[in-house]
Design a protein around this motif. Structure first.
Motif, mmCIF file in Angstrom:
data_model
loop_
_atom_site.group_PDB
_atom_site.id
_atom_site.type_symbol
_atom_site.label_atom_id
_atom_site.label_comp_id
_atom_site.label_asym_id
_atom_site.label_seq_id
_atom_site.Cartn_x
_atom_site.Cartn_y
_atom_site.Cartn_z
ATOM 1 N N UNK A 36 0.848 -1.192 0.000
ATOM 2 C CA UNK A 36 0.000 0.000 0.000
ATOM 3 C C UNK A 36 0.887 1.247 0.000
ATOM 4 N N UNK A 37 0.675 2.123 -0.982
ATOM 5 C CA UNK A 37 1.341 3.423 -1.015
ATOM 6 C C UNK A 37 0.421 4.433 -0.335
ATOM 7 N N UNK A 38 0.948 5.149 0.660
ATOM 8 C CA UNK A 38 0.149 6.088 1.451
ATOM 9 C C UNK A 38 0.680 7.499 1.234
ATOM 10 N N UNK A 39 -0.081 8.330 0.510
ATOM 11 C CA UNK A 39 0.320 9.732 0.366
ATOM 12 C C UNK A 39 -0.091 10.482 1.631
ATOM 13 N N UNK A 40 0.784 11.374 2.102
ATOM 14 C CA UNK A 40 0.479 12.098 3.340
ATOM 15 C C UNK A 40 0.504 11.211 4.561
ATOM 16 N N UNK A 41 1.312 10.161 4.528
ATOM 17 C CA UNK A 41 1.314 9.171 5.607
ATOM 18 C C UNK A 41 1.924 9.643 6.906
ATOM 19 N N UNK A 42 2.610 10.793 6.896
ATOM 20 C CA UNK A 42 3.172 11.330 8.138
ATOM 21 C C UNK A 42 2.205 12.276 8.842
ATOM 22 N N UNK A 43 1.088 12.600 8.202
ATOM 23 C CA UNK A 43 0.118 13.518 8.790
ATOM 24 C C UNK A 43 -0.693 12.880 9.907
ATOM 25 N N UNK A 44 -1.622 13.638 10.418
ATOM 26 C CA UNK A 44 -2.416 13.199 11.572
ATOM 27 C C UNK A 44 -3.171 11.900 11.280
ATOM 28 N N UNK A 45 -4.043 11.916 10.299
ATOM 29 C CA UNK A 45 -4.824 10.715 10.003
ATOM 30 C C UNK A 45 -3.938 9.674 9.323
ATOM 31 N N UNK A 46 -3.026 10.130 8.478
ATOM 32 C CA UNK A 46 -2.136 9.218 7.785
ATOM 33 C C UNK A 46 -1.288 8.381 8.721
ATOM 34 N N UNK A 47 -0.738 9.007 9.772
ATOM 35 C CA UNK A 47 0.142 8.268 10.688
ATOM 36 C C UNK A 47 -0.630 7.236 11.488
ATOM 37 N N UNK A 48 -1.859 7.548 11.870
ATOM 38 C CA UNK A 48 -2.666 6.573 12.612
ATOM 39 C C UNK A 48 -3.099 5.417 11.706
ATOM 40 N N UNK A 49 -3.389 5.710 10.450
ATOM 41 C CA UNK A 49 -3.726 4.641 9.510
ATOM 42 C C UNK A 49 -2.497 3.794 9.200
#
Length: 338
Positions: free
Chosen positions: A3-16
């Motif tokens: 899975x490629x996660x754009x914005x993965x360091x952000x608030x919702x991204x990091x929890x996901x």
């Protein structure tokens, strides 16, 4: 799954990201860190006791996207990356259209080039605009009242057309209501740049002493106490919804828009009181004029998420306030203290 996660360091991204790693998915985070911190990713690695790849880049950069897709070869994409402040979007609309709309088009083109057909998109209940009826269901007219909401609406339509034109493509558009809370560890949470745009991190920063008082924008709405009323959802529940959406996309075709909320609401003053109880701290506030673009009430119809994704929210306002306080009290300056 990869899975490629754009914005993965952000608030919702990091929890996901944390949930994805705990479910043993392989992940590449694509982020330009414009409104996030690499420290969040370091902490996620510790919490999950698992590694993942990171590619620093902007989704408007076709070359950088091409490198990431060519190297990682993802099975699916979760797309969080984007600008997200309602007020700022009215001041800088072209920045929002460039990043949110043009950037999403570049991402979809990269997916096509690399034959990646599954997408979960981070949308927003702001696409609904002023309520014609409540709760909002997915058939409610879409009339966003600000540039931020319009960028989400336009990207939804682009994704819908993309999924219709490309056989076997599958997209899930998740319309978030109001994400709040933090991981129970207190190690990751919401850390906005500058003065928070959202209510609960603002309350938390007042409670911890970073800000003097909360500004309550409007106390003359047609709600229980005159202040704005919202459907708040715990970020951990929201993260679980993304994993359910990824699973759903493996057996579905086309594009589905799905609300992600609790079906319950709280006013601004009710959230202040709940946070005071969770933190044991007073949260002084001042009533200020209404903000342009704000609606009186927002409440989700959540039956479609349960029916299609097998997902329902499990955590309540008390959990949201408790975990936010755990995060804020342990990290009074957010990720910048270490």
């Amino acid at each position: 799954m990869k899975v490629l996660v754009t914005g993965g360091a952000g608030y919702i991204g990091s929890h996901t990201l944390l949930q994805l790693l705990r479910e043993q998915h392989e992940v590449l985070v694509f982020d330009n860190f414009s409104n996030s911190s690499p420290e969040a990713l370091r902490r996620v690695k510790q919490l999950a006791n698992a590694d993942f790849e990171v590619c620093e880049g902007n989704i408007q950069d076709a070359g950088r996207l091409n490198e990431a897709f060519g190297h990682f070869k993802p099975d699916a994409v979760i797309h969080f990356a984007g600008l997200k402040a309602v007020g700022e979007s009215a001041e800088k609309p072209l920045d929002y259209y460039a990043q949110n709309v043009s950037g999403s088009i570049e991402l979809l083109q990269a997916m096509q080039r690399h034959d990646c057909r599954r997408l979960v998109f981070s949308s927003s209940a702001t696409v609904y605009g002023e309520a014609k009826y409540l709760p909002y269901d997915e058939h409610h007219p879409l009339q966003p009242a600000n540039p931020y909401g319009r960028t989400k609406y336009f990207v939804e339509e682009i994704i819908r057309d993309w999924a219709a034109a490309w056989q076997d493509a599958s997209a899930v558009v998740l319309r978030y209501f109001n994400p709040v809370g933090a991981d129970a560890s207190g190690r990751i949470g919401e850390d906005p740049n500058g003065i928070p745009n959202n209510l609960v991190p603002y309350i938390a920063q007042v409670a911890v002493g970073r800000l003097q008082h909360l500004g309550v924008f409007g106390a003359d709405y047609d709600t229980r106490d005159g202040t704005g009323e919202r459907d708040y959802i715990h970020v951990e529940d929201l993260a679980r919804a993304h994993l359910a959406a990824i699973a759903f996309s493996s057996t579905s075709k086309g594009c589905e828009a799905i609300n992600v909320g609790t079906g319950r609401s709280a006013t601004v003053i009710e959230m202040v009181k709940a946070f005071e109880q969770a933190s044991g701290r007073a949260v002084p506030y001042k009533i200020e004029p209404r903000r342009s673009g704000d609606v009186a009430r927002s409440l989700a119809a959540v039956d479609k998420a349960e029916r299609l994704l097998g997902w329902t929210a499990k955590l309540d306002v008390a959990d949201m306030c408790k975990t936010t306080w755990n995060w804020q009290s342990a990290n009074p300056n957010g990720y910048r203290q270490e």
